[in-house]
Scaffold this motif. Sequence first.
Motif, PDB file in Angstrom:
ATOM      1  N   GLY A 103       0.804  -1.206   0.000  1.00 24.88           N
ATOM      2  CA  GLY A 103       0.000   0.000   0.000  1.00 24.88           C
ATOM      3  C   GLY A 103       0.842   1.263   0.000  1.00 24.88           C
ATOM      4  O   GLY A 103       0.470   2.272  -0.622  1.00 24.88           O
ATOM      5  N   VAL A 104       1.972   1.234   0.683  1.00 31.27           N
ATOM      6  CA  VAL A 104       2.855   2.401   0.738  1.00 31.27           C
ATOM      7  C   VAL A 104       3.388   2.730  -0.657  1.00 31.27           C
ATOM      8  O   VAL A 104       3.370   3.889  -1.095  1.00 31.27           O
ATOM      9  CB  VAL A 104       4.029   2.155   1.714  1.00 31.27           C
ATOM     10  N   PHE A 105       3.848   1.701  -1.367  1.00 25.04           N
ATOM     11  CA  PHE A 105       4.408   1.933  -2.698  1.00 25.04           C
ATOM     12  C   PHE A 105       3.317   2.242  -3.718  1.00 25.04           C
ATOM     13  O   PHE A 105       3.555   2.987  -4.679  1.00 25.04           O
ATOM     14  CB  PHE A 105       5.263   0.740  -3.119  1.00 25.04           C
ATOM     15  N   GLU A 106       2.121   1.708  -3.515  1.00 18.13           N
ATOM     16  CA  GLU A 106       0.999   2.067  -4.390  1.00 18.13           C
ATOM     17  C   GLU A 106       0.617   3.528  -4.202  1.00 18.13           C
ATOM     18  O   GLU A 106       0.304   4.232  -5.169  1.00 18.13           O
ATOM     19  CB  GLU A 106      -0.199   1.152  -4.098  1.00 18.13           C
ATOM     20  N   LEU A 107       0.631   3.994  -2.960  1.00 17.27           N
ATOM     21  CA  LEU A 107       0.343   5.405  -2.702  1.00 17.27           C
ATOM     22  C   LEU A 107       1.410   6.281  -3.350  1.00 17.27           C
ATOM     23  O   LEU A 107       1.096   7.303  -3.973  1.00 17.27           O
ATOM     24  CB  LEU A 107       0.286   5.652  -1.191  1.00 17.27           C
ATOM     25  N   TYR A 108       2.656   5.890  -3.199  1.00 20.54           N
ATOM     26  CA  TYR A 108       3.756   6.632  -3.833  1.00 20.54           C
ATOM     27  C   TYR A 108       3.529   6.763  -5.338  1.00 20.54           C
ATOM     28  O   TYR A 108       3.640   7.858  -5.909  1.00 20.54           O
ATOM     29  CB  TYR A 108       5.084   5.926  -3.548  1.00 20.54           C
ATOM     30  N   ASP A 109       3.188   5.658  -5.980  1.00 21.83           N
ATOM     31  CA  ASP A 109       2.957   5.678  -7.425  1.00 21.83           C
ATOM     32  C   ASP A 109       1.733   6.515  -7.786  1.00 21.83           C
ATOM     33  O   ASP A 109       1.725   7.204  -8.815  1.00 21.83           O
ATOM     34  CB  ASP A 109       2.771   4.252  -7.948  1.00 21.83           C
ATOM     35  N   ALA A 110       0.702   6.464  -6.945  1.00 18.92           N
ATOM     36  CA  ALA A 110      -0.518   7.232  -7.221  1.00 18.92           C
ATOM     37  C   ALA A 110      -0.245   8.729  -7.172  1.00 18.92           C
ATOM     38  O   ALA A 110      -0.741   9.494  -8.014  1.00 18.92           O
ATOM     39  CB  ALA A 110      -1.614   6.858  -6.220  1.00 18.92           C
ATOM     40  N   VAL A 111       0.548   9.183  -6.195  1.00 14.25           N
ATOM     41  CA  VAL A 111       0.893  10.599  -6.127  1.00 14.25           C
ATOM     42  C   VAL A 111       1.758  10.996  -7.318  1.00 14.25           C
ATOM     43  O   VAL A 111       1.570  12.054  -7.927  1.00 14.25           O
ATOM     44  CB  VAL A 111       1.616  10.922  -4.802  1.00 14.25           C
ATOM     45  N   LYS A 112       2.687  10.135  -7.670  1.00 17.99           N
ATOM     46  CA  LYS A 112       3.613  10.425  -8.765  1.00 17.99           C
ATOM     47  C   LYS A 112       2.888  10.634 -10.088  1.00 17.99           C
ATOM     48  O   LYS A 112       3.376  11.356 -10.977  1.00 17.99           O
ATOM     49  CB  LYS A 112       4.631   9.285  -8.884  1.00 17.99           C
ATOM     50  N   GLN A 113       1.727  10.017 -10.246  1.00 11.75           N
ATOM     51  CA  GLN A 113       0.968  10.122 -11.489  1.00 11.75           C
ATOM     52  C   GLN A 113      -0.084  11.221 -11.477  1.00 11.75           C
ATOM     53  O   GLN A 113      -0.757  11.435 -12.485  1.00 11.75           O
ATOM     54  CB  GLN A 113       0.296   8.772 -11.795  1.00 11.75           C
ATOM     55  N   ARG A 114      -0.233  11.923 -10.377  1.00 14.14           N
ATOM     56  CA  ARG A 114      -1.186  13.032 -10.359  1.00 14.14           C
ATOM     57  C   ARG A 114      -0.718  14.111 -11.331  1.00 14.14           C
ATOM     58  O   ARG A 114       0.483  14.420 -11.380  1.00 14.14           O
ATOM     59  CB  ARG A 114      -1.347  13.578  -8.938  1.00 14.14           C
ATOM     60  N   PRO A 115      -1.614  14.689 -12.120  1.00 18.10           N
ATOM     61  CA  PRO A 115      -1.195  15.588 -13.211  1.00 18.10           C
ATOM     62  C   PRO A 115      -0.248  16.698 -12.785  1.00 18.10           C
ATOM     63  O   PRO A 115       0.781  16.921 -13.438  1.00 18.10           O
ATOM     64  CB  PRO A 115      -2.528  16.137 -13.727  1.00 18.10           C
ATOM     65  N   ASN A 116      -0.575  17.395 -11.702  1.00 18.68           N
ATOM     66  CA  ASN A 116       0.284  18.515 -11.299  1.00 18.68           C
ATOM     67  C   ASN A 116       1.646  18.040 -10.793  1.00 18.68           C
ATOM     68  O   ASN A 116       2.670  18.681 -11.056  1.00 18.68           O
ATOM     69  CB  ASN A 116      -0.409  19.355 -10.226  1.00 18.68           C
ATOM     70  N   ILE A 117       1.659  16.928 -10.072  1.00 15.07           N
ATOM     71  CA  ILE A 117       2.923  16.395  -9.569  1.00 15.07           C
ATOM     72  C   ILE A 117       3.756  15.842 -10.727  1.00 15.07           C
ATOM     73  O   ILE A 117       4.978  16.068 -10.794  1.00 15.07           O
ATOM     74  CB  ILE A 117       2.681  15.304  -8.512  1.00 15.07           C
ATOM     75  N   LYS A 118       3.127  15.149 -11.628  1.00 20.06           N
ATOM     76  CA  LYS A 118       3.844  14.600 -12.781  1.00 20.06           C
ATOM     77  C   LYS A 118       4.494  15.712 -13.596  1.00 20.06           C
ATOM     78  O   LYS A 118       5.650  15.608 -14.026  1.00 20.06           O
ATOM     79  CB  LYS A 118       2.870  13.788 -13.652  1.00 20.06           C
ATOM     80  N   ALA A 119       3.749  16.796 -13.807  1.00 23.59           N
ATOM     81  CA  ALA A 119       4.304  17.934 -14.549  1.00 23.59           C
ATOM     82  C   ALA A 119       5.454  18.577 -13.787  1.00 23.59           C
ATOM     83  O   ALA A 119       6.471  18.975 -14.379  1.00 23.59           O
ATOM     84  CB  ALA A 119       3.204  18.960 -14.818  1.00 23.59           C
ATOM     85  N   TYR A 120       5.314  18.670 -12.483  1.00 26.55           N
ATOM     86  CA  TYR A 120       6.376  19.260 -11.670  1.00 26.55           C
ATOM     87  C   TYR A 120       7.646  18.424 -11.739  1.00 26.55           C
ATOM     88  O   TYR A 120       8.758  18.960 -11.903  1.00 26.55           O
ATOM     89  CB  TYR A 120       5.907  19.398 -10.226  1.00 26.55           C
ATOM     90  N   LEU A 121       7.514  17.112 -11.623  1.00 25.32           N
ATOM     91  CA  LEU A 121       8.680  16.232 -11.646  1.00 25.32           C
ATOM     92  C   LEU A 121       9.433  16.318 -12.973  1.00 25.32           C
ATOM     93  O   LEU A 121      10.648  16.108 -13.019  1.00 25.32           O
ATOM     94  CB  LEU A 121       8.256  14.785 -11.380  1.00 25.32           C
TER      95      LEU A 121
END
Length: 259
Positions: free
Chosen positions: A219-237
């Motif tokens: 669940g921890v790594f799934e949450l990490y991946d879910a945040v990483k794919q959020r549009p604003n976060i993905k664009a920021y990265l």
Amino acid sequence: MSSQAKAGDDAPYELIYWPGLPGRGELVRVLFEEAGVPYTDSAKGARDDAVSAVLGYISPDNEGDANNPPVFAPPILKHGSLVLHQSSNILLYLAPRLGLAPAPGDPGLLHLNQIVLTILDGLVSEVHETHHPVAVSAVYEDQKPEAKRRSRAFRDERLPKYLGYLQRLLDAKTSGQGPWLYRDQLTYADLVLFQSVDGTLYAFPKTMDKLKRSGKYAGVFELYDAVKQRPNIKAYLASDRRAAYSGGIWRCYPELEED
């Protein structure tokens, strides 16, 4: 106190931090980026100006002002007439204003704060202490034997303990549905977890890969991946606003994963 808070409501958010590394400033940036809120960041200006901005605040000669006590260390947030430091304090101030936490007075805000404090203990402070176990003022090369011993304990004992607690939070009734830590929706605690896990993946890639493959913390790594794919976060990265890891809290010394 209330008049001071109101004074900053329409003011721009100003982040003051060291240039050239993510550090604790990144814990604040990810909130602004996810919320899509404009902010200025001293670390993104000229290097000398960025360093001068921090030094001006933390100077022993700076006694604060009538509304704000002196600052100890960055990150520093300036919002109108209000000046704050301490990462957890800044996050607690920002999260309700950015729609990333319940309003003050809701017990949920205190629950989120205790989750964030735990993440900052385990995946920020303890990670930093793996490469500076003796003295922050001494360089890593002068404490390598102690760093190897501290890192072994962190890899074998502390990191699994913290990841286990985070997984327990995700399994708890208070997590609700979906991948998030609390009440069915993304909060600033999820963003703090994302950044802290991301930094730890950089610092201890082999250890984190082993822990991920164990399946105990799915669940921890799934949450990490879910945040990483959020549009604003993905664009920021993908942007030049995201500083590359180098020095600071999260450092990669391969020898610290060797027994």
